[in-house]
Design an enzyme around this catalytic site. Sequence first.
Site, PDB file in Angstrom:
ATOM      1  N   SER A  88       0.796  -1.231   0.000  1.00 21.14           N
ATOM      2  CA  SER A  88       0.000   0.000   0.000  1.00 21.14           C
ATOM      3  C   SER A  88       0.833   1.289   0.000  1.00 21.14           C
ATOM      4  CB  SER A  88      -1.002   0.003   1.160  1.00 21.14           C
ATOM      5  OG  SER A  88      -0.355  -0.180   2.405  1.00 21.14           O
ATOM      6  N   TRP A 109       0.236  -4.578 -23.617  1.00 27.10           N
ATOM      7  CA  TRP A 109       0.355  -3.565 -22.575  1.00 27.10           C
ATOM      8  C   TRP A 109      -0.970  -3.410 -21.818  1.00 27.10           C
ATOM      9  CZ3 TRP A 109       4.545   0.409 -23.575  1.00 27.10           C
ATOM     10  CH2 TRP A 109       4.701   1.286 -22.483  1.00 27.10           C
ATOM     11  N   ARG A 111      -3.329  -5.351 -21.309  1.00 27.46           N
ATOM     12  CA  ARG A 111      -3.796  -6.493 -20.520  1.00 27.46           C
ATOM     13  C   ARG A 111      -3.589  -6.232 -19.023  1.00 27.46           C
ATOM     14  NH1 ARG A 111      -1.635 -12.159 -22.360  1.00 27.46           N
ATOM     15  NH2 ARG A 111      -3.220 -12.759 -20.850  1.00 27.46           N
ATOM     16  N   TYR A 120      -5.134   7.503 -28.453  1.00 25.41           N
ATOM     17  CA  TYR A 120      -5.441   8.249 -29.676  1.00 25.41           C
ATOM     18  C   TYR A 120      -6.624   7.583 -30.376  1.00 25.41           C
ATOM     19  CZ  TYR A 120      -4.378  10.491 -34.224  1.00 25.41           C
ATOM     20  OH  TYR A 120      -4.425  11.198 -35.393  1.00 25.41           O
ATOM     21  N   SER A 121      -7.610   8.358 -30.779  1.00 23.55           N
ATOM     22  CA  SER A 121      -8.822   7.797 -31.373  1.00 23.55           C
ATOM     23  C   SER A 121      -8.771   7.842 -32.898  1.00 23.55           C
ATOM     24  CB  SER A 121     -10.058   8.559 -30.893  1.00 23.55           C
ATOM     25  OG  SER A 121     -11.220   8.112 -31.579  1.00 23.55           O
ATOM     26  N   ARG A 123     -11.207   6.825 -34.607  1.00 21.88           N
ATOM     27  CA  ARG A 123     -12.573   7.167 -35.023  1.00 21.88           C
ATOM     28  C   ARG A 123     -12.680   8.670 -35.264  1.00 21.88           C
ATOM     29  NH1 ARG A 123     -17.151   5.378 -31.168  1.00 21.88           N
ATOM     30  NH2 ARG A 123     -18.366   5.828 -33.051  1.00 21.88           N
ATOM     31  N   ASN A 219      -0.060   3.618 -10.473  1.00 20.00           N
ATOM     32  CA  ASN A 219       0.675   3.787  -9.213  1.00 20.00           C
ATOM     33  C   ASN A 219       1.948   2.943  -9.243  1.00 20.00           C
ATOM     34  OD1 ASN A 219       0.306   1.144  -7.823  1.00 20.00           O
ATOM     35  ND2 ASN A 219      -1.848   1.750  -7.661  1.00 20.00           N
ATOM     36  N   ARG A 230       7.200  -7.541 -17.882  1.00 23.44           N
ATOM     37  CA  ARG A 230       7.512  -7.077 -19.235  1.00 23.44           C
ATOM     38  C   ARG A 230       8.983  -6.743 -19.454  1.00 23.44           C
ATOM     39  NH1 ARG A 230       3.555  -9.346 -22.014  1.00 23.44           N
ATOM     40  NH2 ARG A 230       1.500  -8.780 -21.175  1.00 23.44           N
TER      41      ARG A 230
END
Length: 316
Positions: A88, A109, A111, A120-121, A123, A219, A230
């Site tokens: 904590s 990443w 996951r 970044y979109s 759409r 965090n 990773r």
Amino acid sequence: MFSSEQKSAIEAARAGWAQTRRLVVPAMEDVLYAPVPVLETGFVRAVDYMGGDSGVVQGARVSYGKGTRSTSDDRGLIRYLMRHRHTSPFELAVLKLHVRAPIFVTRQWFRHRTASINEYSARYSVLEKEFYFPRPEDIATQSTNNKQGRADSLPPEQAQQVLDILRDDASRCYDHYVDLLNEDENGQTRDPSRPSVARELARMNLPVNIMTQFYWQINLWNLLHFLRLRADSHAQYEIRAYADAILGLVEKWAPLTFEAFTDYMRDAVLLSGPALRVLRTAMSGEPVDPAAQGLSKREIRELAEMFPEIAPRLTV
């Protein structure tokens, strides 16, 4: 990698200073906003942070300020917290990153569902014609004993053939993408006589090695868990390159925590109860029977890799 407008914005951000009463980390202030190049066309850059080693210590002691204790006291406390997995206090420090990476890397990443993410979109905006292509030496055959890993590198001429295919496919797909959009680089219609396909549909034609960008806030404890997985040698090379870049930032941001993480997580091994009993038996010189302790063949192999000194006494 960056347009002149983007470079100017980064330089302006790095040139500006704001007065603050909060605890800051000088080494982190030095690198704030500066991009760390990854995989030729990608980057990682810290854009904000809260806390650091002092924040972890403050949270653990629930104190009012930095306190009067020495650095050695802080180091001992952080190492105790890490060693005993008291998580904590580490959660009270937060890092915000801006990342540019290939989509197939971001799929791994994201996951890690322990961060706040905004990507970044495609759409809303048109994706840039930027792709990741591996170095020739990183193009390898499929591993025969690891379904999600690589084996030996291809000979240079075969690696070049693979690269040619990847580049040709990426270029052709992007040309078709732009053709479906029916837009020029300024967003203006190129041919009024034909329809423009919606961006949310046109994007499905693009390969997963196209570059995307996102902000990622996490965090410190969840970040360390991400890095333990990773930055590991078994992780895919591409995401490992990003993890290594982030490790460099963590070392500047929270050096005492980075040291403890290296000693107690990244360079440490986890032993099950049965594996520990086998190890103790081997060290005592008594006969060793890993299977009798319930270890699988894979667990026995892993134990032999961890402790090669006792490997000859372990049967698989």
